[in-house]
Design an enzyme around this catalytic site. Structure first.
Site, PDB file in Angstrom:
ATOM      1  CB  SER A 138      -0.807   0.047   1.112  1.00  0.00           C
ATOM      2  OG  SER A 138      -1.575   1.293   1.477  1.00  0.00           O
TER       3      SER A 138
ATOM      4  CE1 TYR B 150      -3.638  -2.032   5.144  1.00  0.00           C
ATOM      5  CE2 TYR B 150      -3.243  -0.039   4.533  1.00  0.00           C
ATOM      6  CZ  TYR B 150      -3.521  -1.166   4.283  1.00  0.00           C
ATOM      7  OH  TYR B 150      -3.827  -1.395   2.848  1.00  0.00           O
TER       8      TYR B 150
END
Ligand SMILES: NC(=O)c1ccc[n+]([C@@H]2O[C@H](COP(=O)([O-])OP(=O)(O)OC[C@H]3O[C@@H](n4cnc5c(N)ncnc54)[C@H](OP(=O)(O)O)[C@@H]3O)[C@@H](O)[C@H]2O)c1
Length: 265
Positions: free
Chosen positions: A141, A154
């Site tokens: 990501s 995350y």
């Protein structure tokens, strides 16, 4: 007659980015193994894709945060010689501060985003190395490059995916085995349902469709890219970032404290 097609194993194929990879790879003539917890969705997708693309599609119900589920997929990766591509796509992430996140969500994000892709790569790589062929696509990501107060865990897990991929690329240099790491920015998927932040909270101008994301990522794969940032228009920005990291690491290799840390006299 048994199929002679190469097989792509895609984790997290029941929705979003993984489901689009399934469609695009079936169109390229791969037989598929689709992995996720929602077996009904996988079965529906398997039926649609096998009819549309005349390929074999197997659906495997597995919770990759659970030892039994993960071991089942590892076993499959070790045992089928036709597996030519692993897409480590399954991922989750509650968007919340570290202290506000439950122990269960913390453990699940680490297990799914970090432990599962590591173990699945380790399971498939011996066969790839032996055959000197095969590829892994790891979905990280852009949050790997940027930690916000609600993305601490995350971002940390996705940063791991980038470093794990970069390290593997070094280990596999000179072989026929490839690792690509993809860093999507905001993409229209169900990710935001589990994250606790509605997609509608994002500026629509920064959000990409899953179809555009996967098509761009596969174009990067076809071009032989090691790191693919589908939404970054100026590719030079990644080169500069990567070069800066190399320069910084090089500057650490001097064996003496920097003068600014000299004891005050
Ligand atoms: N959407 C974005 O903006 C965005 C941006 C950057 C990176 N990404 C990354 O892209 C990847 C795919 O996410 P997405 O956006 O497509 O979201 P998504 O639609 O929510 O897909 C996530 C997939 O992971 C599977 N999954 C979740 N928990 C699992 C578990 N415990 N065991 C096995 N499979 C599990 C889900 O299937 P089941 O629920 O059926 O198990 C689903 O198929 C993730 O790694 C995510 O971090 C997404």
């Amino acid at each position: 007659m048994p199929s002679a097609n190469p097989i792509a194993v895609i984790t997290g194929a029941s929705s979003g980015i993984g489901a689009v990879y399934a469609d695009r790879l079936a169109a390229r003539g791969y037989d598929l193994v689709l992995v996720a917890r929602r077996i009904d969705r996988l079965r529906m997708l398997a039926e649609t894709l096998s009819a549309a693309h005349n390929v074999e599609v197997q659906a495997i119900e597995a919770d990759l945060t659970d030892e039994t589920g993960l071991a089942r997929v590892e076993q499959l990766l070790r045992s089928d010689e036709r597996i030519a591509l692993l897409v480590n796509n399954a991922g989750n992430g509650k968007l919340s501060g570290t202290l506000d996140m439950s122990d269960a969500d913390t453990a699940s994000t680490i297990a799914l985003n970090l432990v599962a892709p590591t173990r699945l790569a380790r399971a498939v790589l011996p066969a790839f190395v032996k055959r000197n062929a095969g590829a892994i696509i790891n979905i990280a990501s852009v949050m790997a490059l940027h930690a916000l107060p609600i993305t601490t865990l995350y971002s940390a897990t996705k940063s791991y995916v980038v470093m794990f991929s970069r390290g593997l690329q070094g280990e596999l240099q000179g072989t026929g085995v490839r690792v690509q790491v993809v860093l999507p920015a905001a993409t229209v998927t169900e990710f935001y349902d589990q994250a606790g932040l509605p997609l509608s909270a994002l500026d629509p101008a920064v959000v990409m469709t899953a179809e555009n994301l996967v098509d761009a990522a596969l174009a990067g794969f076809d071009a032989g890219e090691a790191v693919t940032l589908p939404s970054v228009h100026d590719a030079q920005l990644w080169t500069a970032y990567d070069d800066a990291q190399d320069a910084l690491f090089g500057a650490t290799q001097v064996g003496s404290p920097a003068p600014r840390y000299a004891p005050a006299v």
